[in-house]
Write a protein that holds these residues in place. Structure first.
Motif, short mmCIF file in Angstrom:
data_model
loop_
_atom_site.label_atom_id
_atom_site.label_comp_id
_atom_site.label_asym_id
_atom_site.label_seq_id
_atom_site.Cartn_x
_atom_site.Cartn_y
_atom_site.Cartn_z
N LEU A 153 16.67 7.46 -6.91
CA LEU A 153 15.51 8.50 -7.27
C LEU A 153 15.33 9.54 -5.85
CD1 LEU A 153 12.63 6.73 -9.03
CD2 LEU A 153 14.71 8.08 -9.97
N GLU A 154 15.31 10.71 -6.09
CA GLU A 154 14.75 11.49 -5.00
C GLU A 154 13.44 12.03 -5.14
OE1 GLU A 154 17.58 14.49 -4.46
OE2 GLU A 154 19.17 13.26 -3.82
N ASN A 155 12.64 12.14 -4.36
CA ASN A 155 11.15 12.62 -4.20
C ASN A 155 10.24 11.98 -5.18
OD1 ASN A 155 11.46 14.78 -1.97
ND2 ASN A 155 12.55 16.03 -3.41
N ALA A 156 10.42 10.76 -5.25
CA ALA A 156 9.79 9.79 -6.26
C ALA A 156 8.41 9.62 -5.48
CB ALA A 156 10.78 8.54 -6.54
N ARG A 157 7.42 9.79 -6.39
CA ARG A 157 6.20 9.21 -6.33
C ARG A 157 5.90 7.86 -6.96
NH1 ARG A 157 2.36 11.54 -3.70
NH2 ARG A 157 0.69 10.30 -4.51
N GLY A 158 5.09 7.01 -6.01
CA GLY A 158 4.98 5.40 -6.67
C GLY A 158 4.50 4.54 -5.65
N THR A 159 4.62 3.50 -5.76
CA THR A 159 4.02 2.38 -5.30
C THR A 159 5.19 1.16 -4.95
OG1 THR A 159 1.91 2.78 -6.22
CG2 THR A 159 1.96 0.57 -5.05
N LEU A 160 5.23 0.79 -3.82
CA LEU A 160 5.89 -0.33 -3.18
C LEU A 160 4.93 -1.46 -3.34
CD1 LEU A 160 7.79 0.92 -0.07
CD2 LEU A 160 8.68 0.33 -2.32
N VAL A 161 5.07 -2.67 -3.93
CA VAL A 161 4.60 -3.99 -4.01
C VAL A 161 5.13 -5.07 -3.33
CG1 VAL A 161 3.53 -5.86 -5.54
CG2 VAL A 161 2.86 -3.28 -6.08
N GLY A 162 4.78 -5.66 -2.40
CA GLY A 162 5.76 -6.63 -1.78
C GLY A 162 4.98 -7.52 -0.71
N PHE A 163 5.93 -8.39 -0.04
CA PHE A 163 5.28 -9.41 0.78
C PHE A 163 6.11 -9.48 2.06
CE2 PHE A 163 4.07 -11.13 -3.51
CZ PHE A 163 2.71 -11.20 -3.25
N ARG A 164 5.85 -9.97 3.16
CA ARG A 164 6.46 -10.16 4.22
C ARG A 164 6.15 -11.75 4.63
NH1 ARG A 164 5.72 -8.26 10.50
NH2 ARG A 164 4.31 -9.98 10.66
N CYS A 165 7.24 -12.56 4.42
CA CYS A 165 7.00 -14.16 4.58
C CYS A 165 7.40 -14.35 6.03
CB CYS A 165 7.75 -14.78 3.61
SG CYS A 165 7.09 -14.56 2.07
N PRO A 166 7.03 -15.39 6.63
CA PRO A 166 7.52 -16.00 7.82
C PRO A 166 8.78 -16.76 8.01
CG PRO A 166 5.31 -16.92 7.33
CD PRO A 166 5.93 -16.28 6.25
N PRO A 167 9.29 -16.85 9.01
CA PRO A 167 10.79 -17.36 8.92
C PRO A 167 10.96 -18.53 8.65
CG PRO A 167 10.17 -16.35 11.32
CD PRO A 167 8.74 -16.33 10.26
N PHE A 168 9.82 -19.52 8.71
CA PHE A 168 9.94 -20.81 8.24
C PHE A 168 9.68 -21.12 6.93
CE2 PHE A 168 5.40 -19.83 9.56
CZ PHE A 168 4.61 -20.19 8.41
N VAL A 169 9.55 -20.09 6.12
CA VAL A 169 9.81 -20.21 4.53
C VAL A 169 11.21 -20.29 3.85
CG1 VAL A 169 7.45 -19.11 4.25
CG2 VAL A 169 9.56 -17.99 3.81
N LYS A 170 12.05 -20.46 4.70
CA LYS A 170 13.59 -20.45 4.52
C LYS A 170 13.81 -21.37 3.27
CE LYS A 170 15.73 -19.48 8.73
NZ LYS A 170 16.03 -20.03 9.80
N GLY A 171 14.28 -21.13 2.09
CA GLY A 171 14.44 -21.99 1.02
C GLY A 171 13.39 -22.07 0.17
N ILE A 172 12.40 -21.53 0.52
CA ILE A 172 11.04 -21.48 -0.35
C ILE A 172 10.91 -20.02 -0.92
CG2 ILE A 172 8.57 -21.98 -0.56
CD1 ILE A 172 8.73 -23.94 1.45
N ASN A 173 11.03 -19.34 0.20
CA ASN A 173 10.83 -17.62 -0.33
C ASN A 173 11.58 -16.97 0.56
OD1 ASN A 173 9.78 -15.23 -1.16
ND2 ASN A 173 7.80 -16.01 -1.69
N VAL A 174 11.42 -15.62 0.59
CA VAL A 174 12.38 -14.86 1.46
C VAL A 174 11.74 -14.54 2.63
CG1 VAL A 174 13.68 -12.48 1.58
CG2 VAL A 174 13.22 -13.60 -0.72
N PRO A 175 12.27 -15.08 3.84
CA PRO A 175 11.74 -14.66 5.31
C PRO A 175 11.81 -13.18 5.30
CG PRO A 175 13.22 -16.50 5.27
CD PRO A 175 13.42 -16.04 3.80
N GLY A 176 10.85 -12.50 5.83
CA GLY A 176 11.06 -11.12 5.99
C GLY A 176 10.24 -10.37 4.81
N TYR A 177 10.85 -9.13 4.73
CA TYR A 177 10.01 -8.09 3.76
C TYR A 177 11.00 -8.25 2.32
CZ TYR A 177 7.74 -6.18 7.68
OH TYR A 177 6.99 -5.89 8.63
#
Ligand code: ZN
Length: 243
Positions: A153-177
């Motif tokens: 999309l171009e010029n999209a209004r909206g909302t990002l929903v997300g998490f930043r997880c620590p490096p040590f969650v490897k395998g459990i969740n996504v490290p980083g954003y």
């Protein structure tokens, strides 16, 4: 103790289970709502991407269209929290997701805690994807994303929903954003691949606790998680536009 102690990221299953193709729902959204009003994930049989905002749970089917999720529907993988805005920052023009991440890294104290981010504004570019509902026997997630639908999309209004997880969650969740996007009219969205910001406000909530809700179905109980495939995660999270 900081006033924020007690904020919890509640997660269903693990990212490695999802990567291996364990797509059968193990918790209902009705049950998940008791653990959070904000978050991201997917649905039973990998039927699209999920985003929760202000207590509303949305499914983005493979066509990028948003649908309200029924309490009886199930999720094989999700992460939620009760979002409380603790800090915020005004964002000006930002050329990429990587540039925004550098900015947010500088705003947050440590990479060793979990952060929930809500970023609302106008995006000069927003690229996101969704995936198609799968049928058993399931193929792995890196196989599925080879056929993902990518939207821009171009010029999209909206909302990002997300998490930043620590490096040590490897395998459990996504490290980083890891972000999902929903348009201002709440009609479309998906898993974010990249974006550019025109102007936006980022708010975040520091989460000091992690709670795992593990599936008890055969596929999960019999899976082998002794190794973690870094490349598979990379392919799944950052897969470039297939078009
Ligand atoms: Zn995602």
């Amino acid at each position: 103790m900081p006033a924020t102690a007690g904020d919890t990221l509640v997660q269903v299953s693990t990212i490695d289970a999802l990567i291996q193709g364990i797509y059968d729902g193990s918790f209902t959204f009705g049950a998940l709502k008791k653990h959070g009003d904000f978050g991201i994930g997917t649905l039973d049989e990998l039927d699209g991407e999920m985003l929760a905002l202000d207590g509303e749970f949305y499914q983005f089917t493979a066509d990028g269209v948003a649908h309200q999720i029924d309490n009886a529907a199930e999720t094989p993988f999700s992460a939620v929290t009760f979002f409380k805005s603790e800090k915020s920052a005004r964002l000006g023009k930002t050329r990429s997701m990587a540039a925004l991440q550098t900015r947010l890294d500088a705003e947050t104290a440590s990479e060793n805690l979990f952060y929930a981010f809500r970023i609302r504004g106008t995006f000069s570019m927003m690229s996101f994807r969704s995936v198609s509902k799968q049928k058993p026997p399931y193929v792995t997630l890196p196989e599925v994303v080879k056929h993902q639908s990518v939207f821009k999309l171009e010029n999209a209004r909206g909302t990002l929903v997300g998490f930043r997880c620590p490096p040590f969650v490897k395998g459990i969740n996504v490290p980083g954003y890891h972000f999902h996007f929903i348009s201002e009219d709440r009609k479309s969205g998906g898993h974010v691949i990249d974006f550019a910001v025109t102007e936006a406000t980022a708010e975040w909530d520091v989460l000091e606790k992690l709670q795992l809700l593990l599936p008890s179905d055969k596929a999960f109980l019999n899976a082998d998680f002794t190794t973690h495939d870094e490349k598979a995660l990379e392919a799944v999270e950052k897969a470039p536009a297939a078009n």
